[in-house]
Design a protein around this motif. Structure first.
Motif, mmCIF file in Angstrom:
data_model
loop_
_atom_site.group_PDB
_atom_site.id
_atom_site.type_symbol
_atom_site.label_atom_id
_atom_site.label_comp_id
_atom_site.label_asym_id
_atom_site.label_seq_id
_atom_site.Cartn_x
_atom_site.Cartn_y
_atom_site.Cartn_z
ATOM 1 N N PRO A 112 0.832 -1.215 0.000
ATOM 2 C CA PRO A 112 0.000 0.000 0.000
ATOM 3 C C PRO A 112 0.859 1.255 0.000
ATOM 4 N N SER A 115 1.786 2.605 3.385
ATOM 5 C CA SER A 115 2.524 1.718 4.283
ATOM 6 C C SER A 115 3.583 2.498 5.047
ATOM 7 N N ARG A 137 0.511 0.289 -10.519
ATOM 8 C CA ARG A 137 1.008 0.019 -9.165
ATOM 9 C C ARG A 137 2.499 0.351 -9.076
#
Length: 244
Positions: A112, A115, A137
Motif C-alpha cells: 500500500p 505503508s 502500481r
C-alpha cells in the motif's frame, strides 16, 4: 547467552559477514518452534524473545540491506529501520550507511502507498518486482518514493534482483523471510547462510514451516558454524552452505 560471546562487540565479530565480498551474500534469519511452527497466531513474534531480537537487530546493523517478502512485511507491521545510538556508532565504524534500506520482493507491487515502509522511513524502500506487475502500481510506488526495480517477466527473478542490489553496492543481504521468499531462494540456490533460532515452545496447530515452495531435486547441504544457547533456553544456530 551461555557458552557464547556476551558483549555486543564479541557478538558483532561472531555474526560478521565475510570480508572482501565480490558478490551478494544472502544470510537468512528465522525463528521456529521446537515442533517446526514458523508462527503463532499467524505472526512470528510469539516465538521470539529478547535475546533473539538482539541478534536480529545486530544482523540488521551488519547488513547493507534487509530483504523481505511483501506479505511478511505487511503482516508483521514493518517500518523503515530506525537510527539508534548503538546502530549509528556501529555502522559508522564499519563504513556502512546510517541505516539499511528495506528491499521488498513483490510480484504484484501490492505494498500500500500509505505503508509505514514508505511513510515512516529514513531511506526509501527498494521494491523488487517483475514486468507482470500492474504498471499503475509500479508507478504509484515510485511516486511514493520507492526505488522500483523490475527483475523478471512473470515472476521476480531473484538472481536478477540480487544483481540489482549488487549494482547499488548492497552485498551484505540480511533476509527476514517469509517462507515463500526463503523457499524461492533455496530453489535458486542463493542461500549462503541460515541463522535459525529454535524457540523452546511446542506450538502444535497448522502453522507452516520456514521455507515453502516447489522444492529442489537435490537438497542443499549445509554445515554447522555455531550453536549458542541462552538462559531462556533458546538455541541460536548458524549454518553455511557447503561448496563442492
Amino acid at each position: 547467552m551461555s557458552g557464547a560471546p556476551q558483549a555486543d562487540g564479541e557478538l558483532e565479530d561472531f555474526y560478521a559477514y565475510p570480508e572482501g565480498l565480490e558478490r551478494p551474500w544472502v544470510r537468512v534469519n528465522f525463528v521456529s518452534s521446537l515442533d517446526g511452527a514458523v508462527t503463532i497466531k499467524g505472526r512470528s513474534r510469539g516465538l521470539s524473545a529478547p535475546e533473539d531480537q538482539r541478534v536480529l537487530g545486530l544482523i540488521r546493523d551488519l547488513s547493507d540491506v534487509v530483504l523481505v517478502g511483501v506479505s511478511t512485511a505487511v503482516l508483521e507491521g514493518y517500518r523503515g529501520v530506525k537510527r539508534t545510538e548503538v546502530r549509528s556508532e556501529r555502522r559508522s565504524r564499519l563504513g556502512l550507511s546510517p541505516v539499511p534500506p528495506i528491499a521488498l520482493v513483490t510480484r504484484s507491487c501490492s505494498l500500500p502507498v500509505d505503508s509505514p515502509l514508505l511513510t515512516d522511513t529514513l531511506v526509501p524502500p527498494i521494491v523488487l518486482t517483475c514486468q507482470a506487475a500492474p504498471a499503475d502500481r509500479r508507478a504509484a510506488l515510485a511516486d511514493a518514493g520507492a526505488d522500483v526495480v523490475v527483475a523478471g517477466d512473470e515472476q521476480v527473478d531473484l538472481p536478477a534482483a540480487l544483481a540489482a542490489l549488487d549494482e547499488r553496492g548492497l552485498r551484505r543481504i540480511g533476509c527476514e523471510g517469509g517462507p515463500t521468499l526463503f523457499g524461492s531462494l533455496v530453489e535458486s540456490d542463493l542461500v549462503d547462510e541460515l541463522c535459525l533460532t529454535m524457540s523452546p515452545l511446542l506450538a502444535g496447530g497448522d502453522a507452516g514451516r520456514i521455507a515453502k515452495g516447489t522444492g529442489v531435486g537435490v537438497p542443499r547441504r549445509m554445515r554447522l558454524l555455531s550453536a549458542l544457547h541462552t538462559d531462556e533456553s533458546l538455541l541460536l544456530l548458524r549454518y553455511a552452505r557447503m561448496h563442492a
